[in-house]
Design a protein around this motif. Structure first.
Motif, PDB file in Angstrom:
ATOM      1  N   GLY A   1       0.825  -1.206   0.000  1.00 56.17           N
ATOM      2  CA  GLY A   1       0.000   0.000   0.000  1.00 56.17           C
ATOM      3  C   GLY A   1       0.854   1.247   0.000  1.00 56.17           C
ATOM      4  N   ARG A   2       0.259   2.334  -0.406  1.00 60.40           N
ATOM      5  CA  ARG A   2       0.995   3.598  -0.491  1.00 60.40           C
ATOM      6  C   ARG A   2       0.975   4.330   0.847  1.00 60.40           C
ATOM      7  NH1 ARG A   2       3.382   1.346  -4.039  1.00 60.40           N
ATOM      8  NH2 ARG A   2       3.145   1.838  -6.260  1.00 60.40           N
ATOM      9  N   TYR A   3       1.652   3.700   1.807  1.00 60.24           N
ATOM     10  CA  TYR A   3       1.829   4.270   3.133  1.00 60.24           C
ATOM     11  C   TYR A   3       3.114   3.686   3.697  1.00 60.24           C
ATOM     12  CZ  TYR A   3      -0.563  -0.170   3.890  1.00 60.24           C
ATOM     13  OH  TYR A   3      -0.942  -1.491   3.834  1.00 60.24           O
ATOM     14  N   VAL A   4       3.572   4.214   4.814  1.00 57.03           N
ATOM     15  CA  VAL A   4       4.860   3.804   5.377  1.00 57.03           C
ATOM     16  C   VAL A   4       4.640   3.085   6.701  1.00 57.03           C
ATOM     17  CG1 VAL A   4       7.103   4.589   6.217  1.00 57.03           C
ATOM     18  CG2 VAL A   4       6.038   5.716   4.245  1.00 57.03           C
ATOM     19  N   LEU A   5       5.260   1.926   6.834  1.00 54.14           N
ATOM     20  CA  LEU A   5       5.283   1.188   8.091  1.00 54.14           C
ATOM     21  C   LEU A   5       6.649   1.360   8.744  1.00 54.14           C
ATOM     22  CD1 LEU A   5       3.683  -2.126   6.771  1.00 54.14           C
ATOM     23  CD2 LEU A   5       2.548  -0.404   8.185  1.00 54.14           C
ATOM     24  N   ALA A   6       6.752   0.986  10.014  1.00 50.51           N
ATOM     25  CA  ALA A   6       8.039   1.088  10.704  1.00 50.51           C
ATOM     26  C   ALA A   6       9.064   0.121  10.133  1.00 50.51           C
ATOM     27  CB  ALA A   6       7.850   0.845  12.200  1.00 50.51           C
ATOM     28  N   GLY A   7       8.589  -0.934   9.500  1.00 52.75           N
ATOM     29  CA  GLY A   7       9.494  -1.915   8.902  1.00 52.75           C
ATOM     30  C   GLY A   7       8.735  -2.839   7.974  1.00 52.75           C
ATOM     31  N   GLY A   8       9.448  -3.770   7.364  1.00 50.75           N
ATOM     32  CA  GLY A   8       8.830  -4.634   6.374  1.00 50.75           C
ATOM     33  C   GLY A   8       8.189  -5.899   6.912  1.00 50.75           C
ATOM     34  N   GLU A   9       8.234  -6.097   8.225  1.00 50.03           N
ATOM     35  CA  GLU A   9       7.747  -7.357   8.782  1.00 50.03           C
ATOM     36  C   GLU A   9       6.254  -7.579   8.535  1.00 50.03           C
ATOM     37  OE1 GLU A   9      11.641  -6.684  10.220  1.00 50.03           O
ATOM     38  OE2 GLU A   9       9.895  -5.352  10.335  1.00 50.03           O
ATOM     39  N   LEU A  10       5.440  -6.569   8.806  1.00 40.57           N
ATOM     40  CA  LEU A  10       4.004  -6.732   8.573  1.00 40.57           C
ATOM     41  C   LEU A  10       3.718  -6.944   7.090  1.00 40.57           C
ATOM     42  CD1 LEU A  10       2.536  -4.037  10.995  1.00 40.57           C
ATOM     43  CD2 LEU A  10       2.593  -6.516  11.316  1.00 40.57           C
ATOM     44  N   ALA A  11       4.444  -6.238   6.236  1.00 40.90           N
ATOM     45  CA  ALA A  11       4.278  -6.422   4.797  1.00 40.90           C
ATOM     46  C   ALA A  11       4.675  -7.842   4.383  1.00 40.90           C
ATOM     47  CB  ALA A  11       5.117  -5.402   4.037  1.00 40.90           C
ATOM     48  N   ALA A  12       5.732  -8.382   4.980  1.00 44.72           N
ATOM     49  CA  ALA A  12       6.157  -9.744   4.672  1.00 44.72           C
ATOM     50  C   ALA A  12       5.084 -10.749   5.064  1.00 44.72           C
ATOM     51  CB  ALA A  12       7.469 -10.067   5.389  1.00 44.72           C
ATOM     52  N   MET A  13       4.446 -10.518   6.205  1.00 47.65           N
ATOM     53  CA  MET A  13       3.364 -11.401   6.623  1.00 47.65           C
ATOM     54  C   MET A  13       2.194 -11.335   5.651  1.00 47.65           C
ATOM     55  SD  MET A  13       3.261 -10.983  10.767  1.00 47.65           S
ATOM     56  CE  MET A  13       4.790 -10.841  11.693  1.00 47.65           C
ATOM     57  N   VAL A  14       1.886 -10.133   5.176  1.00 49.37           N
ATOM     58  CA  VAL A  14       0.789  -9.973   4.220  1.00 49.37           C
ATOM     59  C   VAL A  14       1.103 -10.734   2.933  1.00 49.37           C
ATOM     60  CG1 VAL A  14      -0.420  -8.318   2.743  1.00 49.37           C
ATOM     61  CG2 VAL A  14      -0.046  -7.788   5.156  1.00 49.37           C
ATOM     62  N   VAL A  15       2.311 -10.563   2.424  1.00 50.22           N
ATOM     63  CA  VAL A  15       2.698 -11.259   1.200  1.00 50.22           C
ATOM     64  C   VAL A  15       2.654 -12.772   1.413  1.00 50.22           C
ATOM     65  CG1 VAL A  15       4.573 -11.685  -0.431  1.00 50.22           C
ATOM     66  CG2 VAL A  15       4.076  -9.346   0.307  1.00 50.22           C
ATOM     67  N   ALA A  16       3.246 -13.240   2.503  1.00 48.13           N
ATOM     68  CA  ALA A  16       3.272 -14.673   2.784  1.00 48.13           C
ATOM     69  C   ALA A  16       1.856 -15.220   2.958  1.00 48.13           C
ATOM     70  CB  ALA A  16       4.111 -14.957   4.026  1.00 48.13           C
ATOM     71  N   ASP A  17       0.995 -14.450   3.608  1.00 42.92           N
ATOM     72  CA  ASP A  17      -0.383 -14.881   3.821  1.00 42.92           C
ATOM     73  C   ASP A  17      -1.118 -15.037   2.497  1.00 42.92           C
ATOM     74  OD1 ASP A  17      -3.393 -14.406   4.370  1.00 42.92           O
ATOM     75  OD2 ASP A  17      -2.586 -14.660   6.383  1.00 42.92           O
ATOM     76  N   THR A  18      -1.001 -14.044   1.618  1.00 38.05           N
ATOM     77  CA  THR A  18      -1.713 -14.103   0.340  1.00 38.05           C
ATOM     78  C   THR A  18      -1.212 -15.262  -0.520  1.00 38.05           C
ATOM     79  OG1 THR A  18      -0.171 -12.563  -0.739  1.00 38.05           O
ATOM     80  CG2 THR A  18      -2.104 -11.611   0.299  1.00 38.05           C
ATOM     81  N   VAL A  19       0.071 -15.583  -0.382  1.00 38.77           N
ATOM     82  CA  VAL A  19       0.649 -16.663  -1.173  1.00 38.77           C
ATOM     83  C   VAL A  19       0.262 -18.030  -0.606  1.00 38.77           C
ATOM     84  CG1 VAL A  19       2.816 -17.778  -1.825  1.00 38.77           C
ATOM     85  CG2 VAL A  19       2.567 -15.304  -2.060  1.00 38.77           C
ATOM     86  N   LEU A  20       0.444 -18.217   0.697  1.00 40.44           N
ATOM     87  CA  LEU A  20       0.221 -19.521   1.300  1.00 40.44           C
ATOM     88  C   LEU A  20      -1.233 -19.962   1.207  1.00 40.44           C
ATOM     89  CD1 LEU A  20       2.472 -19.189   4.468  1.00 40.44           C
ATOM     90  CD2 LEU A  20       2.891 -20.625   2.466  1.00 40.44           C
TER      91      LEU A  20
END
Length: 227
Positions: free
Chosen positions: A137-156
């Protein structure tokens, strides 16, 4: 599917791996493994970042730190790694994750997700080690961990056997089965609550009519809310 996540906070993913569909995927042989940049950093005192050239606030994850982590894991020059597996930097400005991209990633045998922190990565990490950048998304998080979980979730959840019902991932929001539109409304018991009733067609038992109604609702939602 083998998913490797490089992060400064590997313990964050302990919770993620307990989620039912992730555990189901693990039982089928798929993996989500986490690697800590600090375990292989060439810097003293387990440091992984430095001040940006040119000045500015924040710290930047160093290219030598990321290279050391990738070399330790895969045993080759990280420049060559992207020829063997998809290496993805999670950044706010990357390609937006959508259902089509999740389908593509789910077809890979292995992917590597790089989580940034602070002001992100030294650009040379992205330029020379990564296949692509992905954003949730076009916003900033403190780090990539939550984004990694989102990607992994959508894939798995797209992998056969990870969900309880085989059709659960086939007909949902933005899937080809709905022509890329959002999912239709769902209803369950009671059929009448405070005078709020379930559409008659869903109680009809007529599968073709129900199917047509659901497609029409999906198309309406795709057009956006009414003014």
């Amino acid at each position: 599917m083998r998913i490797d996540v490089f992060t400064l906070f590997p313990h964050w993913f302990d919770w993620f791996r307990t989620q039912r569909h992730v555990a189901n995927a693990a039982a089928l042989g798929h993996t989500v493994e986490t690697l800590d940049y600090r375990d292989t950093t060439p810097m003293k005192n387990n440091r992984v970042d430095d001040v940006p050239f040119g000045g500015g606030a924040g710290m930047v994850l160093r290219v030598d730190v990321v290279e050391a982590a990738l070399r330790a894991r895969y045993g080759i020059d990280p420049v060559e790694l992207r020829e063997q597996r998809r290496v993805i930097a999670l950044t706010p400005g990357g390609r937006l994750l959508d259902d089509a991209l999740a389908d593509t990633l789910a077809g890979e045998e292995a992917i590597t997700l790089l989580c940034g922190r602070y002001e992100g990565f030294d650009q040379r990490v992205i330029d020379h080690f990564c296949s692509e950048e992905i954003s949730i998304g076009r916003y900033v998080l403190a780090g990539g961990e939550l984004a990694a979980m989102v990607v992994a979730d959508t894939v798995l959840r797209k992998l056969p056997g990870s969900l309880g019902h085989a059709d659960s991932a086939a007909e949902e929001s933005f899937s080809p089965a709905l022509d890329g539109g959002p999912e239709y409304p769902h209803y369950t018991r009671p059929a009448d609550w405070r005078g709020w009733t379930v559409p008659d067609v869903l109680l009809s038992g007529h599968h073709e009519q129900i199917r047509n109604w659901r497609l029409e609702q999906s198309r309406r939602r795709a057009k956006g809310p009414l003014p």
